[in-house]
Design an enzyme around this catalytic site. Structure first.
Site, PDB file in Angstrom:
ATOM      1  N   ASP A  18       0.839  -1.208   0.000  1.00 58.54           N
ATOM      2  CA  ASP A  18       0.000   0.000   0.000  1.00 58.54           C
ATOM      3  C   ASP A  18       0.873   1.257   0.000  1.00 58.54           C
ATOM      4  OD1 ASP A  18      -2.367   1.400  -0.003  1.00 58.54           O
ATOM      5  OD2 ASP A  18      -2.608   1.368   2.170  1.00 58.54           O
ATOM      6  N   ASN A  20       1.320   3.446  -2.860  1.00 61.74           N
ATOM      7  CA  ASN A  20       1.845   3.937  -4.145  1.00 61.74           C
ATOM      8  C   ASN A  20       1.294   5.328  -4.474  1.00 61.74           C
ATOM      9  OD1 ASN A  20       3.007   1.450  -4.440  1.00 61.74           O
ATOM     10  ND2 ASN A  20       1.587   0.704  -5.992  1.00 61.74           N
ATOM     11  N   HIS A  35       2.577   3.715  -8.918  1.00 62.96           N
ATOM     12  CA  HIS A  35       2.428   2.290  -9.243  1.00 62.96           C
ATOM     13  C   HIS A  35       3.651   1.779 -10.002  1.00 62.96           C
ATOM     14  CE1 HIS A  35      -1.497   2.276  -7.555  1.00 62.96           C
ATOM     15  NE2 HIS A  35      -2.058   3.017  -8.494  1.00 62.96           N
ATOM     16  N   SER A  63      -6.831  -6.050  -5.821  1.00 61.59           N
ATOM     17  CA  SER A  63      -7.942  -6.668  -5.076  1.00 61.59           C
ATOM     18  C   SER A  63      -9.223  -6.609  -5.901  1.00 61.59           C
ATOM     19  CB  SER A  63      -8.155  -5.924  -3.756  1.00 61.59           C
ATOM     20  OG  SER A  63      -8.705  -4.646  -4.007  1.00 61.59           O
ATOM     21  N   ASN A  66     -10.387  -3.222  -6.097  1.00 65.09           N
ATOM     22  CA  ASN A  66      -9.648  -2.296  -6.969  1.00 65.09           C
ATOM     23  C   ASN A  66     -10.306  -2.118  -8.342  1.00 65.09           C
ATOM     24  OD1 ASN A  66      -6.335  -3.269  -5.761  1.00 65.09           O
ATOM     25  ND2 ASN A  66      -7.648  -1.583  -5.108  1.00 65.09           N
TER      26      ASN A  66
END
Ligand code: FPP
Length: 249
Positions: A18, A20, A35, A63, A66
């Site tokens: 987590d 980014n 990213h 996920s 996402n």
């Protein structure tokens, strides 16, 4: 399952990568830069974990939740695994790592699915670190899917209700060989499990790193491992029980 007492090296390390977006925003850059920088951390952490003899490394790359992000961000996140495999596969193979995946592969764009399946096939004999990408993955979804498979097998008489125990249930999950998580690392400073490996983290030690994922590398992984090695794993026993078992082994 691992034994109670002071842990040696974790067999299975899982990472919620987590931060980014925040990493990029703090630099006044678009989230996409975060990213992209995150892929470099994937590279570094895979190398370091393989050097350190970690048996299983599971990375939460995308996920099920996402999918609700803006389309441009989803499109980029879908491109990154392909780019990673293109560039890194020779080294991954040289390290004898094996690539595996968990999650709803049927929801991935065909080109991503193809590159993932190609990477899995080309590394299938890898006896070194098992490198698992959680893509389009959600822990609750994985459990529901397992229940669905169990019900189907029950309907055709392949299993009976009384034989269902935790071991049999595990065999119906996306990746039956995935061991329990020993160490769950979350970067970005927040203390949540975010629907990640809900079944497999039952006894995981949690390590929250304040580092944003693009700043996480070998040194931060080693710090997480040192933190893990300082824990006492009790698996429901008392401290005194753990100490006496340790004395006997
Ligand atoms: C969360 O950060 C991160 C993601 C949703 C994607 C993670 C993906 C990578 C690190 C690259 C994957 C690479 C490969 C090779 C599979 P966030 O965007 O939610 O960060 P924020 O909380 O700061 O907004």
């Amino acid at each position: 399952m691992s034994q109670p007492g002071p842990p040696a090296m974790p067999r299975h390390v899982a990472v919620i990568m987590d931060g980014n977006g925040r990493w990029a925003e703090r630099r006044g850059q678009p989230r996409s830069d975060g990213h992209r920088a995150g892929v470099e951390s994937v590279r570094q952490v895979v190398r370091a974990a393989s050097d350190l003899g970690i048996g299983w490394l599971t990375l939460y790359a995308f996920s099920t939740e996402n999918w609700n992000r803006p389309k441009a961000e989803v499109d980029l996140l879908m491109k990154l695994p392909e780019e990673y495999f293109e560039q890194e596969l020779p080294e991954v193979i040289e390290r004898r790592c094996r690539i595996r995946t968990i999650g709803r592969r049927d929801r991935l764009p065909p080109s991503v699915r193809r590159s993932l399946e190609d990477a899995m096939t080309r590394t299938q004999d890898g006896t070194g670190m098992q490198l698992v990408f959680a893509l389009s993955y959600g822990g609750r979804g994985e459990i529901v899917e397992a229940v669905r498979r169990i019900v189907r097998d029950h309907e055709v008489g392949r299993i009976d209700v009384d034989s269902l125990d935790e071991k049999l249930f595990t065999s119906y999950l996306d990746e039956p060989e995935l061991p329990d998580v020993d160490l769950l690392i979350r970067t970005g400073g927040e203390s949540r499990v975010s629907n990640f490996l809900l079944w497999q983290i039952a006894y995981a030690e949690l390590h929250v790193s304040e580092c944003m994922w693009p700043d996480f590398g070998r040194a931060q992984l080693e710090a997480a491992l040192a933190d893990f090695q300082g824990r006492e794993r009790r698996f429901g026993q008392t401290s005194a029980q753990v100490r006496s078992t340790r004395g006997k082994s």
